[in-house]
Design an enzyme around this catalytic site. Sequence first.
Site, PDB file in Angstrom:
ATOM      1  N   LYS A 207       1.099  -1.307   0.059  1.00 15.69           N
ATOM      2  CA  LYS A 207       0.131  -0.027  -0.474  1.00 15.69           C
ATOM      3  C   LYS A 207       1.299   0.834  -0.088  1.00 15.69           C
ATOM      4  CE  LYS A 207      -2.818   3.484   0.306  1.00 15.69           C
ATOM      5  NZ  LYS A 207      -4.557   3.919   0.144  1.00 15.69           N
ATOM      6  N   CYS A 263      -4.409  10.779   1.739  1.00 10.10           N
ATOM      7  CA  CYS A 263      -3.075  10.051   1.441  1.00 10.10           C
ATOM      8  C   CYS A 263      -1.760  10.363   0.842  1.00 10.10           C
ATOM      9  CB  CYS A 263      -4.212   8.698   0.580  1.00 10.10           C
ATOM     10  SG  CYS A 263      -5.371   8.137   0.935  1.00 10.10           S
TER      11      CYS A 263
HETATM   12  C1  UDX Z   1      -4.537   8.409  -3.788  1.00 12.96           C
HETATM   13  C2  UDX Z   1      -4.558   7.341  -4.426  1.00 12.96           C
HETATM   14  O1  UDX Z   1      -4.504   7.307  -5.919  1.00 12.96           O
HETATM   15  C3  UDX Z   1      -5.338   6.395  -4.222  1.00 12.96           C
HETATM   16  O2  UDX Z   1      -5.233   4.812  -4.451  1.00 12.96           O
HETATM   17  C4  UDX Z   1      -5.150   5.748  -2.433  1.00 12.96           C
HETATM   18  O3  UDX Z   1      -5.750   4.715  -2.426  1.00 12.96           O
HETATM   19  C5  UDX Z   1      -5.479   6.455  -2.075  1.00 12.96           C
HETATM   20  O4  UDX Z   1      -5.013   8.240  -2.600  1.00 12.96           O
HETATM   21  P1  UDX Z   1      -6.368  10.133  -4.189  1.00 12.96           P
HETATM   22  O5  UDX Z   1      -5.939  11.302  -2.624  1.00 12.96           O
HETATM   23  O6  UDX Z   1      -8.021  10.347  -3.722  1.00 12.96           O
HETATM   24  O7  UDX Z   1      -6.298   8.784  -4.222  1.00 12.96           O
HETATM   25  O8  UDX Z   1      -5.894  10.904  -5.520  1.00 12.96           O
HETATM   26  P2  UDX Z   1      -5.089  10.997  -6.808  1.00 12.96           P
HETATM   27  O9  UDX Z   1      -6.276  10.900  -7.489  1.00 12.96           O
HETATM   28  O10 UDX Z   1      -4.586   9.821  -6.673  1.00 12.96           O
HETATM   29  O11 UDX Z   1      -4.478  12.140  -6.284  1.00 12.96           O
HETATM   30  C6  UDX Z   1      -3.966  12.505  -5.241  1.00 12.96           C
HETATM   31  C7  UDX Z   1      -2.981  13.790  -5.581  1.00 12.96           C
HETATM   32  O12 UDX Z   1      -1.676  13.630  -6.416  1.00 12.96           O
HETATM   33  C8  UDX Z   1      -4.251  14.994  -5.910  1.00 12.96           C
HETATM   34  O13 UDX Z   1      -3.886  16.102  -5.585  1.00 12.96           O
HETATM   35  C9  UDX Z   1      -4.089  15.211  -7.704  1.00 12.96           C
HETATM   36  O14 UDX Z   1      -4.151  16.483  -8.324  1.00 12.96           O
HETATM   37  C10 UDX Z   1      -2.619  15.339  -7.824  1.00 12.96           C
HETATM   38  N1  UDX Z   1      -2.239  14.107  -9.096  1.00 12.96           N
HETATM   39  C11 UDX Z   1      -2.231  12.958  -9.214  1.00 12.96           C
HETATM   40  C12 UDX Z   1      -1.561  15.074  -9.979  1.00 12.96           C
HETATM   41  O15 UDX Z   1      -0.613  16.649  -9.494  1.00 12.96           O
HETATM   42  N2  UDX Z   1      -0.940  14.712 -11.095  1.00 12.96           N
HETATM   43  C13 UDX Z   1      -1.266  13.577 -11.649  1.00 12.96           C
HETATM   44  O16 UDX Z   1      -0.938  13.222 -12.601  1.00 12.96           O
HETATM   45  C14 UDX Z   1      -2.371  12.586 -10.861  1.00 12.96           C
END
Ligand code: UDX
Length: 442
Positions: A207, A263
């Site tokens: 994880k 997360c």
């Molecule tokens: C994440 C993981 O994807 C998920 O598998 C885990 O269980 C929990 O953490 P989440 O926090 O809901 O999920 O959001 P995610 O869509 O992964 O985005 C996290 C952050 O990264 C956001 O701030 C998003 O804007 C940023 N991000 C994501 C980017 O800046 N660029 C990207 O290409 C993808």
Amino acid sequence: MRIAMIGTGYVGLVSGACFSEFGVEVTCVDKDADKITRLQQGEIPIFEPGLDQLVKSNAAAGRLTFSTDLNTAVKQADAVFIAVGTPSRRGDGHADLSYVYAAAEEIAQAIDEYTVIVTKSTVPVGTGREVERIITKTRPDAEFDVASNPEFLREGSAINDFMRPDRVVIGAETDRAKEVMRQLYRVLYLIETPILFTAIETSELIKYAANTFLATKITFINEIADLCEQVGADVHDVAKGIGLDGRIGKKFLHAGPGYGGSCFPKDTLALVKTAQQYKSPLRIVEAVVDVNDKRKTAMARRIIDACGGSVNGKTVAMLGLTFKPNTDDMRDSPSLSIVAALIDAGARVQAYDPEGMDEAKKLMPDVIFCTDAYATMEGADVLAIVTEWNEFRSLDLARVKASLSTPIIVDLRNIYSPNDIEQAGFEYHCVGRPAMARSTSQ
Ligand code: UDX
């Protein structure tokens, strides 16, 4: 099959509702009586697309119930999932496991027959063993196994992620525990989802390694974006050019203001701490944490520079406050650091977010909150797009221009094409793309 889900936060509620959709009898337990009463009345405390409907239909079918009575829920369950919070401990960044251990002790007191105790919360390596130790100590006579079953849900698409996951990871070490877990995920076996059985420690580490790897990928492309700006390259084309290599992959290569949420910030930090504790430092991840923290404030600098080097006495219109779209979650959102730095620099900040404003109001006392995107821009000196909500993707540019007092847009999510914006008469600043539109992407 029957389960008890301890904790009705994001993970507990989504997982509980989804398991009930799989046909499992689920009791979601929480100490917060008020929250349980509201859930019993069908009121969902978080914004997650589709969750209200899922809770409603499964509650109506009698498969999903809410209770404060842990004792009864555990006694009836084949498996008990611990889905309580593991916040970063104030001061040292380690995951705070006090809620997990308190739940383990309470569960131990309630066990009647063979039960599998599953950690669903993201917990550092070694937590499963400690849960096992606590249960054995509290109830030496109890018949149980411990398992680890991390969730990989993304806010905003959590239900789909649960129903159609890339994989399910289960740390379980006895045939009996494996069989219970297999039964719970029977529906996913039918659609041939890879289900990976591992040792408990391995599952716990998977994880953290997964989230940390994704955070690293984002941070990597963010630094490449900075370099693109210096050399006149386009980060979208770079991301495409590397992402088409199957070994790298296209996803999580979107440059922006830095990752936030409940997360990535917490998990990267906790893994750094675990690695230090075991004297096996993760220097790459340490750098990721540091670069991402600094990036958030660097984004405020970008807005200030777009305003000619000072925002003192100026008005900044900000669109989007949550850490990503389709959530009301403000935790560790880049907007928090950006707003703080802008206010420090003397700016007046007007903001709008489709779902995050209730939460934002508690965290950003100096911000003026507006009723919609256009009201935010009225008389502002610059427009900053911080979260890529769909409703910001096709703004009426003529109206935007008429509303702003100076036609400057800082697009931290690259949702517009430099060509279109510049042709509409704006000065356009974005992330990792040349100011003069040379790009072939978009
Ligand atoms: C994440 C993981 O994807 C998920 O598998 C885990 O269980 C929990 O953490 P989440 O926090 O809901 O999920 O959001 P995610 O869509 O992964 O985005 C996290 C952050 O990264 C956001 O701030 C998003 O804007 C940023 N991000 C994501 C980017 O800046 N660029 C990207 O290409 C993808």
